[in-house]
Write a protein that holds these residues in place. Structure first.
Motif, PDB file in Angstrom:
ATOM      1  N   ALA A  10       0.834  -1.338   0.041  1.00 51.50           N
ATOM      2  CA  ALA A  10      -0.031   0.056  -0.012  1.00 51.50           C
ATOM      3  C   ALA A  10       1.004   1.400  -0.125  1.00 51.50           C
ATOM      4  O   ALA A  10       0.495   2.393  -0.134  1.00 51.50           O
ATOM      5  CB  ALA A  10      -0.944   0.011   1.303  1.00 51.50           C
ATOM      6  N   GLN A  15       2.879   0.371  -4.390  1.00 46.88           N
ATOM      7  CA  GLN A  15       1.834   0.434  -5.246  1.00 46.88           C
ATOM      8  C   GLN A  15       2.296   0.425  -6.735  1.00 46.88           C
ATOM      9  O   GLN A  15       1.744  -0.167  -7.692  1.00 46.88           O
ATOM     10  CB  GLN A  15       0.922   1.890  -4.992  1.00 46.88           C
ATOM     11  CG  GLN A  15       0.227   1.741  -3.768  1.00 46.88           C
ATOM     12  CD  GLN A  15      -0.454   2.976  -3.597  1.00 46.88           C
ATOM     13  OE1 GLN A  15      -1.017   3.800  -4.426  1.00 46.88           O
ATOM     14  NE2 GLN A  15      -0.690   3.470  -2.269  1.00 46.88           N
ATOM     15  N   GLU A  40      -5.124  -0.137   4.903  1.00 46.48           N
ATOM     16  CA  GLU A  40      -5.447  -0.567   3.814  1.00 46.48           C
ATOM     17  C   GLU A  40      -5.487  -2.110   4.111  1.00 46.48           C
ATOM     18  O   GLU A  40      -5.878  -2.895   2.941  1.00 46.48           O
ATOM     19  CB  GLU A  40      -4.198  -0.742   2.833  1.00 46.48           C
ATOM     20  CG  GLU A  40      -3.731   0.984   2.575  1.00 46.48           C
ATOM     21  CD  GLU A  40      -4.923   2.024   2.155  1.00 46.48           C
ATOM     22  OE1 GLU A  40      -6.062   1.213   1.688  1.00 46.48           O
ATOM     23  OE2 GLU A  40      -5.008   2.999   2.219  1.00 46.48           O
ATOM     24  N   GLY A  42      -7.120  -5.802   3.933  1.00 46.44           N
ATOM     25  CA  GLY A  42      -8.679  -6.250   3.690  1.00 46.44           C
ATOM     26  C   GLY A  42      -9.155  -5.438   2.183  1.00 46.44           C
ATOM     27  O   GLY A  42      -9.817  -5.846   1.721  1.00 46.44           O
ATOM     28  N   ARG A  43      -8.474  -4.379   1.829  1.00 44.85           N
ATOM     29  CA  ARG A  43      -8.658  -3.796   0.749  1.00 44.85           C
ATOM     30  C   ARG A  43      -8.124  -4.514  -0.493  1.00 44.85           C
ATOM     31  O   ARG A  43      -7.182  -5.264  -0.325  1.00 44.85           O
ATOM     32  CB  ARG A  43      -8.416  -2.302   0.642  1.00 44.85           C
ATOM     33  CG  ARG A  43      -9.101  -1.442   1.421  1.00 44.85           C
ATOM     34  CD  ARG A  43      -8.850   0.253   1.173  1.00 44.85           C
ATOM     35  NE  ARG A  43      -9.285   0.303  -0.098  1.00 44.85           N
ATOM     36  CZ  ARG A  43      -8.693   1.576  -0.745  1.00 44.85           C
ATOM     37  NH1 ARG A  43      -7.847   2.265  -0.124  1.00 44.85           N
ATOM     38  NH2 ARG A  43      -8.862   1.799  -1.978  1.00 44.85           N
ATOM     39  N   ASP A  44      -8.759  -4.390  -1.614  1.00 46.51           N
ATOM     40  CA  ASP A  44      -8.353  -4.959  -2.882  1.00 46.51           C
ATOM     41  C   ASP A  44      -6.779  -4.365  -3.205  1.00 46.51           C
ATOM     42  O   ASP A  44      -6.863  -3.215  -3.497  1.00 46.51           O
ATOM     43  CB  ASP A  44      -9.185  -5.054  -3.929  1.00 46.51           C
ATOM     44  CG  ASP A  44      -8.768  -5.687  -5.173  1.00 46.51           C
ATOM     45  OD1 ASP A  44      -8.001  -5.094  -5.830  1.00 46.51           O
ATOM     46  OD2 ASP A  44      -9.069  -6.932  -5.402  1.00 46.51           O
ATOM     47  N   GLU A  47      -7.264  -2.017  -6.318  1.00 45.52           N
ATOM     48  CA  GLU A  47      -7.863  -1.078  -6.301  1.00 45.52           C
ATOM     49  C   GLU A  47      -7.121   0.152  -5.560  1.00 45.52           C
ATOM     50  O   GLU A  47      -7.137   1.432  -5.813  1.00 45.52           O
ATOM     51  CB  GLU A  47      -9.376  -1.058  -5.446  1.00 45.52           C
ATOM     52  CG  GLU A  47     -10.200  -2.035  -6.188  1.00 45.52           C
ATOM     53  CD  GLU A  47     -11.537  -2.432  -5.327  1.00 45.52           C
ATOM     54  OE1 GLU A  47     -11.610  -2.110  -4.399  1.00 45.52           O
ATOM     55  OE2 GLU A  47     -12.511  -2.840  -6.220  1.00 45.52           O
ATOM     56  N   VAL A  48      -6.130  -0.261  -4.683  1.00 48.73           N
ATOM     57  CA  VAL A  48      -5.285   0.597  -3.828  1.00 48.73           C
ATOM     58  C   VAL A  48      -4.489   1.062  -4.930  1.00 48.73           C
ATOM     59  O   VAL A  48      -3.962   2.195  -4.674  1.00 48.73           O
ATOM     60  CB  VAL A  48      -4.575  -0.072  -2.697  1.00 48.73           C
ATOM     61  CG1 VAL A  48      -3.531   0.753  -2.145  1.00 48.73           C
ATOM     62  CG2 VAL A  48      -5.438  -0.490  -1.578  1.00 48.73           C
ATOM     63  N   SER A  51      -7.003   1.490  -8.947  1.00 47.02           N
ATOM     64  CA  SER A  51      -8.486   1.757  -9.126  1.00 47.02           C
ATOM     65  C   SER A  51      -9.094   0.359  -9.832  1.00 47.02           C
ATOM     66  O   SER A  51     -10.171   0.680 -10.220  1.00 47.02           O
ATOM     67  CB  SER A  51      -8.760   3.058  -9.540  1.00 47.02           C
ATOM     68  OG  SER A  51      -8.084   4.176  -8.596  1.00 47.02           O
ATOM     69  N   PRO A  53     -10.015  -3.600  -9.699  1.00 49.70           N
ATOM     70  CA  PRO A  53      -9.844  -4.817  -8.880  1.00 49.70           C
ATOM     71  C   PRO A  53      -8.909  -5.735  -9.346  1.00 49.70           C
ATOM     72  O   PRO A  53      -8.879  -5.970 -10.506  1.00 49.70           O
ATOM     73  CB  PRO A  53     -11.019  -5.545  -8.840  1.00 49.70           C
ATOM     74  CG  PRO A  53     -11.939  -4.176  -9.225  1.00 49.70           C
ATOM     75  CD  PRO A  53     -11.316  -3.417 -10.077  1.00 49.70           C
ATOM     76  N   ALA A  57      -6.757  -9.445  -1.680  1.00 52.40           N
ATOM     77  CA  ALA A  57      -6.983  -8.696  -0.574  1.00 52.40           C
ATOM     78  C   ALA A  57      -5.378  -8.346   0.024  1.00 52.40           C
ATOM     79  O   ALA A  57      -4.747  -9.230   0.082  1.00 52.40           O
ATOM     80  CB  ALA A  57      -7.734  -8.960   0.525  1.00 52.40           C
ATOM     81  N   THR A  59      -2.833  -8.114   2.973  1.00 56.15           N
ATOM     82  CA  THR A  59      -2.980  -9.006   4.216  1.00 56.15           C
ATOM     83  C   THR A  59      -1.904  -8.783   5.156  1.00 56.15           C
ATOM     84  O   THR A  59      -0.815  -7.950   4.423  1.00 56.15           O
ATOM     85  CB  THR A  59      -2.905 -10.439   3.940  1.00 56.15           C
ATOM     86  OG1 THR A  59      -3.280 -11.119   5.370  1.00 56.15           O
ATOM     87  CG2 THR A  59      -1.922 -10.762   3.223  1.00 56.15           C
TER      88      THR A  59
END
Length: 67
Positions: A10, A15, A40, A42-44, A47-48, A51, A53, A57, A59
């Motif tokens: 993240a 990224q 961050e 749990g977020r895909d 997408e992070v 944007s 998917p 996730a 972890t």
């Protein structure tokens, strides 16, 4: 296909690496890790980073590899 795990997924560099892997035809993102307590989690990862998917996730555990 080469499997890739990114630690710090993240962050700015993480990224950028996620974007590179997702845009590659011969790499597959299999694990995206952040530190425990990161907002961050749990977020895909896609997408992070872009944007879009990636169905993976972010972890905090290496144990999630292969799940």
């Amino acid at each position: 296909m080469t499997s890739v795990a990114i630690i710090g997924a993240a962050g700015k560099m993480g990224q950028a690496l996620v974007r590179c892997v997702l845009n590659s035809t011969d790499l597959q993102l299999v694990l995206a890790i952040e530190q425990p307590g990161s907002p961050e989690l749990g977020r895909d990862a896609g997408e992070v980073a872009v944007s879009t998917p990636a169905d993976l996730a972010i972890t905090a555990a290496f144990d999630d590899l292969g799940k």
